[in-house]
Scaffold this active site. Structure first.
Site, PDB file in Angstrom:
ATOM      1  N   LEU A  65      63.069  -2.685  10.039  1.00 14.84           N
ATOM      2  CA  LEU A  65      62.772  -3.223  11.366  1.00 14.84           C
ATOM      3  C   LEU A  65      61.983  -4.525  11.300  1.00 14.84           C
ATOM      4  O   LEU A  65      61.751  -5.167  12.327  1.00 14.84           O
ATOM      5  CB  LEU A  65      62.025  -2.186  12.215  1.00 14.84           C
ATOM      6  N   ASP A 154      61.410   0.819  -1.435  1.00 14.22           N
ATOM      7  CA  ASP A 154      62.747   0.282  -1.187  1.00 14.22           C
ATOM      8  C   ASP A 154      62.750  -1.234  -1.054  1.00 14.22           C
ATOM      9  O   ASP A 154      61.872  -1.823  -0.438  1.00 14.22           O
ATOM     10  CB  ASP A 154      63.346   0.887   0.080  1.00 14.22           C
ATOM     11  N   HIS A 181      64.918   3.558  -4.535  1.00 14.41           N
ATOM     12  CA  HIS A 181      65.784   2.386  -4.650  1.00 14.41           C
ATOM     13  C   HIS A 181      66.133   2.289  -6.128  1.00 14.41           C
ATOM     14  O   HIS A 181      65.332   1.809  -6.933  1.00 14.41           O
ATOM     15  CB  HIS A 181      65.047   1.131  -4.166  1.00 14.41           C
ATOM     16  N   ASN A 280      72.580  -5.294  -1.473  1.00 17.44           N
ATOM     17  CA  ASN A 280      72.107  -4.688  -2.710  1.00 17.44           C
ATOM     18  C   ASN A 280      71.816  -3.208  -2.485  1.00 17.44           C
ATOM     19  O   ASN A 280      70.962  -2.880  -1.665  1.00 17.44           O
ATOM     20  CB  ASN A 280      70.831  -5.404  -3.187  1.00 17.44           C
ATOM     21  N   ASP A 307      71.006   1.261   6.124  1.00 12.76           N
ATOM     22  CA  ASP A 307      70.296   0.203   5.397  1.00 12.76           C
ATOM     23  C   ASP A 307      70.320  -1.084   6.223  1.00 12.76           C
ATOM     24  O   ASP A 307      70.548  -2.170   5.700  1.00 12.76           O
ATOM     25  CB  ASP A 307      70.888  -0.020   4.000  1.00 12.76           C
ATOM     26  N   HIS A 311      68.758 -10.472   8.824  1.00 15.76           N
ATOM     27  CA  HIS A 311      68.352 -11.765   8.267  1.00 15.76           C
ATOM     28  C   HIS A 311      68.711 -12.863   9.256  1.00 15.76           C
ATOM     29  O   HIS A 311      69.664 -12.733  10.028  1.00 15.76           O
ATOM     30  CB  HIS A 311      69.042 -12.040   6.929  1.00 15.76           C
TER      31      HIS A 311
END
Length: 426
Positions: A65, A154, A181, A280, A307, A311
Site C-alpha cells: 500500500l 518481503d 520472500h 520479481n 502482490d 509504481h
C-alpha cells in the site's frame, strides 16, 4: 439495518453451494433463506442479485500500500479503494514502507489510516528484521500487540539462515507465521526477467528458477527444524511447487501463495521490452505456468494473492534493466482468476477457497457465511464481458501487463461488516 440479498448462487466452501437468499442484520450474517421465502420480519431492504455469485469476502494476503513514505505510488486510502473495487474485504500490507513497519508505532499508524478510510479491513504484516536489513530481529511481541499478524522482509530475502532460524523460533513462540520472500541474491542479482532462451534472444540478464527454489527448500527445512509456520510468497516455478508439495507430505507447516500473472502469463509477455511485465519473481516458462496451475488444483498452492505493487510512470518508462519490479493487481485479480473456472481448470468452490477461505484460515479468521459471523461479502457478476482499461482504475498507479485484455466476470458489490464499500455503477 436489515438487507436481503435475493436470488444469488452462494458459494461458501464446506458450507453452501446453491441458490439461497442471505439476510444481513446489524453487520452480521443473520440467516440463509430459501428462494421465495417470506421476509422473517418487516423493514428489510432487498438487493436483487439474481444470476450473481455471492461469496465470502475475498482476502489478499500480499499487497503493497506504499504508505508511509511512498504516497506518490499509492496511499492506504487509494489502495483500499482498489481492494474494494476488486472484491477484497481484507488485505495484508507488506512492511517495506518508509519508515519500515518494524515497530509498533508504524503498525498503529497503518491501522489508524485504514480505520479512517473505512473500507476493507487491514491486517498489517511486520518486518522480520530491523530496516529489512536481514540482521537484527524486530520486536515481534510489541508489533503483535499493536495488531501485526505475521512477519516478512518481503521485497528482500533474509539471506542469513541463522537469522531466519532465530526469526522462526521467536515467531513460533508468539504464534506468528513467517512469510518468506524466497530469493537467492547470489543467483538473482542483476537479473531482470526469467532466465531462458527468450531472455538470451533479447539480451536481458536472466533470473533462474533455482534463485527461488533453493530458498524455498531452505525455508521448509528451517520450518521443519523449528516447528514454525512458514508461508512462501509469490510462488512462480515448478521446482518451488514440487518442494512445497514434498514439504507438506512430510508434515511441515508450510503454506504458500501464487499470483494471477504466474498462471496467466509467461516470460514471452515481456515482448518488446514491456516494463509492465517486469516483476520479481519474474514471469516464467509455459512449463512453470502449468505447474502453478497443477499446484492450485492439487492443493499444494493454498492461496491466490496479488502482490499488488504500485509504481509511478517514471519508474516504468525507462530501460527494461532500470525499471522497477512489480505490477498492480487488486482490480484485476478476481477477473483473471475466474478464467481458471471458465476453462474448467478449477471449480468455483476451489477458487473461493484460494481467494477467501484459505487466506482467512491463515489469519485465524472464520469467514463462513453462517449466522453470527461478520457480513463480509463479495457479489460477482459472472457473465459481464469487458476489457481491462487502466484508465478506469481507482489505484494511483497503472502498471499492469493486462491492459486491453478481454475478460469475463466483474465485482458487482463488496460489503464489510454489513456496510457496502463498493457497488458497480449500472
Amino acid at each position: 439495518m436489515l438487507i436481503r440479498f435475493k436470488g444469488a448462487h452462494i458459494v461458501d466452501p464446506g458450507n453452501i453451494n446453491e441458490q439461497k437468499d442471505l439476510l444481513v442484520k446489524d453487520g452480521l450474517v443473520h440467516a440463509l433463506l430459501d428462494p421465495g421465502a417470506a421476509d422473517p420480519e418487516p423493514g428489510i431492504d432487498t438487493v436483487d442479485v439474481t444470476g450473481m455469485l455471492l461469496v465470502p469476502g475475498l482476502i489478499d494476503l500480499h499487497v503493497h500500500l506504499r504508505e508511509p513514505g511512498h504516497e506518490y505510488k499509492e496511499t492506504i486510502q487509494t489502495g483500499l479503494m482498489a481492494a474494494a473495487k476488486g472484491g477484497f474485504t481484507a488485505v495484508c500490507p507488506m512492511p517495506n514502507t518508509s519508515p519500515v513497519n518494524d515497530n509498533a508505532q508504524v503498525t498503529r499508524f497503518i491501522l489508524d489510516r485504514a480505520k479512517a478510510a473505512g473500507l476493507s479491513r487491514v491486517y498489517p504484516v511486520g518486518a522480520i528484521t530491523l530496516g529489512l536489513k536481514g540482521e537484527t530481529l524486530a520486536e515481534y511481541g510489541e508489533m503483535k500487540q499493536a495488531g501485526m499478524v505475521a512477519i516478512t522482509d518481503d521485497g528482500r530475502p533474509v539471506e542469513n539462515a541463522r537469522v531466519m532460524r532465530r526469526a522462526m523460533e521467536y515467531a513460533t513462540g508468539l504464534g506468528l507465521p513467517v512469510m518468506s520472500h524466497s530469493e537467492d541474491l547470489s543467483l538473482a542479482r542483476d537479473g531482470a526477467m526469467n532466465e531462458g532462451s527468450f531472455a538470451t534472444r533479447i539480451g536481458i540478464k536472466g533470473i533462474p528458477n533455482a534463485a527461488e527454489s533453493i530458498m524455498v527448500m531452505r525455508e521448509i527445512a528451517i520450518a521443519e527444524l523449528t516447528h514454525a509456520r512458514v508461508h512462501i510468497a509469490h510462488v512462480s516455478c515448478e521446482e518451488s511447487v514440487d518442494a512445497i508439495r514434498h514439504g507438506k507430505q512430510r508434515g511441515v507447516q508450510v503454506t504458500c501463495e501464487t499470483a494471477p500473472h504466474y498462471f496467466t502469463l509467461t516470460d514471452k509477455a515481456v515482448g518488446d521490452y514491456d516494463t509492465h511485465a517486469k516483476m520479481n519473481p519474474p514471469l516464467r516458462s509455459e512449463a512453470d505456468r502449468l505447474a502453478v496451475i497443477k499446484g492450485l488444483q492439487d492443493g499444494t498452492i493454498d492461496c491466490i494473492a496479488t502482490d499488488h505493487a504500485p509504481h509511478s510512470p517514471l519508474e516504468k518508462a525507462v530501460e527494461f534493466d532500470q525499471a522497477a519490479f512489480g505490477i498492480i493487481g487488486l482490480e484485476t485479480s478476481l477477473v483473471l482468476s475466474l478464467k481458471l473456472v471458465q476453462d474448467e481448470l478449477l471449480s468455483m468452490e476451489t477458487l473461493v477457497e484460494k481467494m477467501s477461505r484459505n487466506p482467512a484460515r491463515f489469519l485465524g479468521l472464520d469467514n463462513r457465511l453462517i449466522p453470527g459471523n461478520p457480513a463480509d461479502i463479495t457479489v460477482i457478476d459472472p457473465d459481464r464481458v469487458h476489457v481491462i482499461d487502466p484508465e478506469t482504475f481507482v489505484s494511483k498507479s497503472r502498471n499492469t501487463p493486462f491492459a486491453g485484455i478481454e475478460v469475463k466476470g466483474e465485482v458487482l458489490l463488496t460489503m464489510v461488516e454489513g456496510r457496502i464499500i463498493y457497488q458497480r455503477e449500472i
